[in-house]
Motif scaffolding. Structure first.
Motif, PDB file in Angstrom:
ATOM      1  N   GLU A 111       0.890  -1.168   0.000  1.00 40.95           N
ATOM      2  CA  GLU A 111       0.000   0.000   0.000  1.00 40.95           C
ATOM      3  C   GLU A 111       0.923   1.210   0.000  1.00 40.95           C
ATOM      4  OE1 GLU A 111      -2.433  -1.613   3.709  1.00 40.95           O
ATOM      5  OE2 GLU A 111      -3.317   0.229   2.939  1.00 40.95           O
ATOM      6  N   ALA A 112       1.049   1.885  -1.121  1.00 36.51           N
ATOM      7  CA  ALA A 112       2.076   2.936  -1.231  1.00 36.51           C
ATOM      8  C   ALA A 112       1.731   4.154  -0.384  1.00 36.51           C
ATOM      9  CB  ALA A 112       2.246   3.333  -2.690  1.00 36.51           C
ATOM     10  N   ALA A 153       9.727   4.275  -1.777  1.00 32.37           N
ATOM     11  CA  ALA A 153       8.889   3.874  -2.917  1.00 32.37           C
ATOM     12  C   ALA A 153       9.746   3.701  -4.175  1.00 32.37           C
ATOM     13  CB  ALA A 153       7.811   4.921  -3.167  1.00 32.37           C
ATOM     14  N   PHE A 182       0.994  -2.512  -6.598  1.00 31.82           N
ATOM     15  CA  PHE A 182       0.401  -1.486  -5.729  1.00 31.82           C
ATOM     16  C   PHE A 182      -1.008  -1.918  -5.352  1.00 31.82           C
ATOM     17  CE2 PHE A 182       3.912   0.999  -5.671  1.00 31.82           C
ATOM     18  CZ  PHE A 182       3.822   2.366  -5.912  1.00 31.82           C
ATOM     19  N   GLU A 239      -4.080  -0.670  -4.318  1.00 30.37           N
ATOM     20  CA  GLU A 239      -4.765   0.629  -4.230  1.00 30.37           C
ATOM     21  C   GLU A 239      -6.263   0.425  -3.984  1.00 30.37           C
ATOM     22  OE1 GLU A 239      -3.490   4.125  -5.535  1.00 30.37           O
ATOM     23  OE2 GLU A 239      -1.994   3.506  -7.006  1.00 30.37           O
ATOM     24  N   GLN A 241      -0.216   5.912  -7.015  1.00 31.77           N
ATOM     25  CA  GLN A 241       0.796   5.902  -8.079  1.00 31.77           C
ATOM     26  C   GLN A 241       0.874   7.269  -8.755  1.00 31.77           C
ATOM     27  OE1 GLN A 241      -0.694   3.174 -11.581  1.00 31.77           O
ATOM     28  NE2 GLN A 241      -1.601   2.487  -9.666  1.00 31.77           N
ATOM     29  N   PRO A 294       3.592   1.091 -11.117  1.00 35.09           N
ATOM     30  CA  PRO A 294       3.680  -0.314 -10.695  1.00 35.09           C
ATOM     31  C   PRO A 294       3.477  -1.244 -11.875  1.00 35.09           C
ATOM     32  CG  PRO A 294       1.514   0.547 -10.158  1.00 35.09           C
ATOM     33  CD  PRO A 294       2.281   1.682 -10.772  1.00 35.09           C
ATOM     34  N   THR A 297      -1.780  -3.278 -10.477  1.00 36.93           N
ATOM     35  CA  THR A 297      -2.522  -2.438  -9.533  1.00 36.93           C
ATOM     36  C   THR A 297      -3.773  -3.187  -9.098  1.00 36.93           C
ATOM     37  OG1 THR A 297      -1.760  -0.397 -10.599  1.00 36.93           O
ATOM     38  CG2 THR A 297      -3.731  -0.248  -9.216  1.00 36.93           C
TER      39      THR A 297
END
Ligand code: KE4
Length: 428
Positions: free
Chosen positions: A206-207, A222, A238, A240, A253, A260, A263
């Protein structure tokens, strides 16, 4: 003594549903007290079984970014329902939603629709392993990617060793290829790739993390995730589900400027209906059945009512100015909370991105799960219940993030800040 309908319903629910809930966090175990059984919702509010109104900062844990009952969404769902609930056959609307998602997520060339974030993350993981022919994966402590076996795991005893299950019913074999690292810890990341890079299928992250409160990946962390995945031929995934279309039109992102390989999406793209997705480059996605060897399926995947809800939601959030207004409103909330806490001498900090926010009962912004968990539980619970009593519903756990919708008014934000100020005055 007036009857507490929430308590009555909780006792009745507990007789037939484990813990009285269909998802554990709803049971208020972390904060104590009686869960509120919601009768209806509209705009920024919902009402419990006693008819008490709350300003809702859960928004169904992210999906309700427009607020509850947006007229365009209600109309789209009502129309879809009259055409049919589910066919188990392809529809044009699934193409429309897929095209809408791809237009907003440039890292995706193809997307597969599913019914939950868990299903999307689990499928993305299987696809990463299938596409690379490798088995090891990296995840981070404090990140939650749903409850697939391979992802219910805590850090192994040694640095960058393989994980141990965090749930009953998950055999050690199910997590033997999962490495759990500390979020924002570049040294651990480097070591894990040095040791296992040639067998690494993917790194899932989870960025902007929303399952250990609100914690950002530092730009350098990251960037290293991206670089090391590229260097070793692992896929950067990622997750998201929470940040997609929530922190901005192009998700985490877009905020980080990192592309990534895969996603995972959910929540907002379903607008409150069961719908999630995963996607990425055509060459990877075409490894999926029925084209490729990686199996994945779902009876209600791309459900015609859910896709109508999701499409109507995406149409609204893609309108010019939507995120500028939502971000400003969320920033007003968190800055107001911080000013109120500072005035009362309470150690407190905040952060927000788009319509997602976090606050911390500590001076500095936490960088990892361990720091978040040093929070004084009693203080958080006093804040949670103090707000609940004053008609403000925040997440019933200090490791969750909060969500503002387009329907929250300036008055709602001001009332929330005032409610918090009253509580800060006696918890410093
Ligand atoms: P679901 O299977 O709950 O739809 O999605 C799992 C998931 C995957 N990835 C991320 C980043 C997520 O946040 C989630 C689910 N989030 C939680 C809230 N922290 C859902 C609330 C709940 O479990 O009831």
């Amino acid at each position: 003594m007036t009857t507490d309908n929430n308590q009555t319903l909780f006792e009745r629910a507990s007789a037939v549903i484990p813990g009285g809930v269909n998802s554990p966090v709803r049971a208020f175990k972390a904060v104590g007290g009686t869960p509120r059984f919601i009768q209806r919702a509209q705009g920024a509010y919902f009402w419990d079984a006693n008819g008490k109104r709350y300003i809702d900062y859960i928004g169904s844990w992210g999906p309700m970014i427009l607020g509850h009952g947006h007229p365009a969404v209600v109309e789209a769902v009502q129309k879809a329902v009259l055409e049919g609930f589910s066919y188990g056959a392809p529809t044009e609307r699934e193409i429309e939603l897929a095209e809408a998602i791809l237009a907003l997520v440039p890292s995706m060339e193809m997307v597969r629709l599913v019914s939950s974030g868990t299903e999307a993350a689990m499928s993305a993981l299987r696809l990463a392993r299938g596409a690379t022919g490798r088995k090891h994966i990296i995840k981070f402590e404090g990140c939650y990617h749903g409850h697939a076996d391979a992802l219910l795991v805590k850090a192994g005893s040694g640095l960058a060793t393989f994980g141990h299950p965090t749930s009953g019913g998950v055999p050690p074999e199910a997590v033997q290829h999962t490495i759990v690292l500390e979020y924002n810890n570049i040294a651990q990341l480097e070591e894990a790739f040095a040791l296992h890079g040639k067998d690494m299928a993917c790194l899932m992250i989870e960025a902007i993390a929303g399952n250990m409160n609100f914690v950002r990946a530092t730009p350098e962390f990251a960037r290293r995730c991206r670089e090391l995945c590229t260097q070793h031929g692992a896929l950067l995934v990622f997750d998201e589900v929470m940040t997609g279309f929530r922190v901005g039109l192009h998700g985490a992102q877009g905020v980080l400027g990192i592309t990534p390989d895969l996603t995972v999406l959910g929540k907002v793209i379903g607008g409150g209906m069961p719908l999630a997705a995963f996607g990425g480059p055509r060459a990877i996605m075409e490894q999926l059945a029925p084209l490729g060897p990686v199996y994945q399926a779902g009876t209600l995947s791309g459900n015609p009512v859910a896709t109508a809800c999701g499409l109507a939601t995406l149409k609204e959030i893609a309108k010019p100015g939507f995120y500028e207004a939502l971000s400003a409103k969320t920033r007003t909330l968190v800055e107001g909370l911080k000013a109120a806490a500072d005035a009362e001498g309470v150690a407190f900090n905040v952060d927000s991105e788009g319509g997602m926010f976090g606050f911390y009962l500590m001076k500095d912004k936490p960088q990892n799960y361990g720091t978040v968990m040093t929070t004084d539980n009693a203080k958080f619970n006093a804040l949670f219940h103090g707000l609940l009593d004053r008609g403000v519903y925040i997440a019933p756990a200090l490791y969750e993030a909060g969500f503002v919708s387009a329907a929250h008014s300036d008055e709602d934000i001001a009332a929330t800040i005032e409610a918090a100020r009253q509580i800060f005055s006696h918890i410093s």
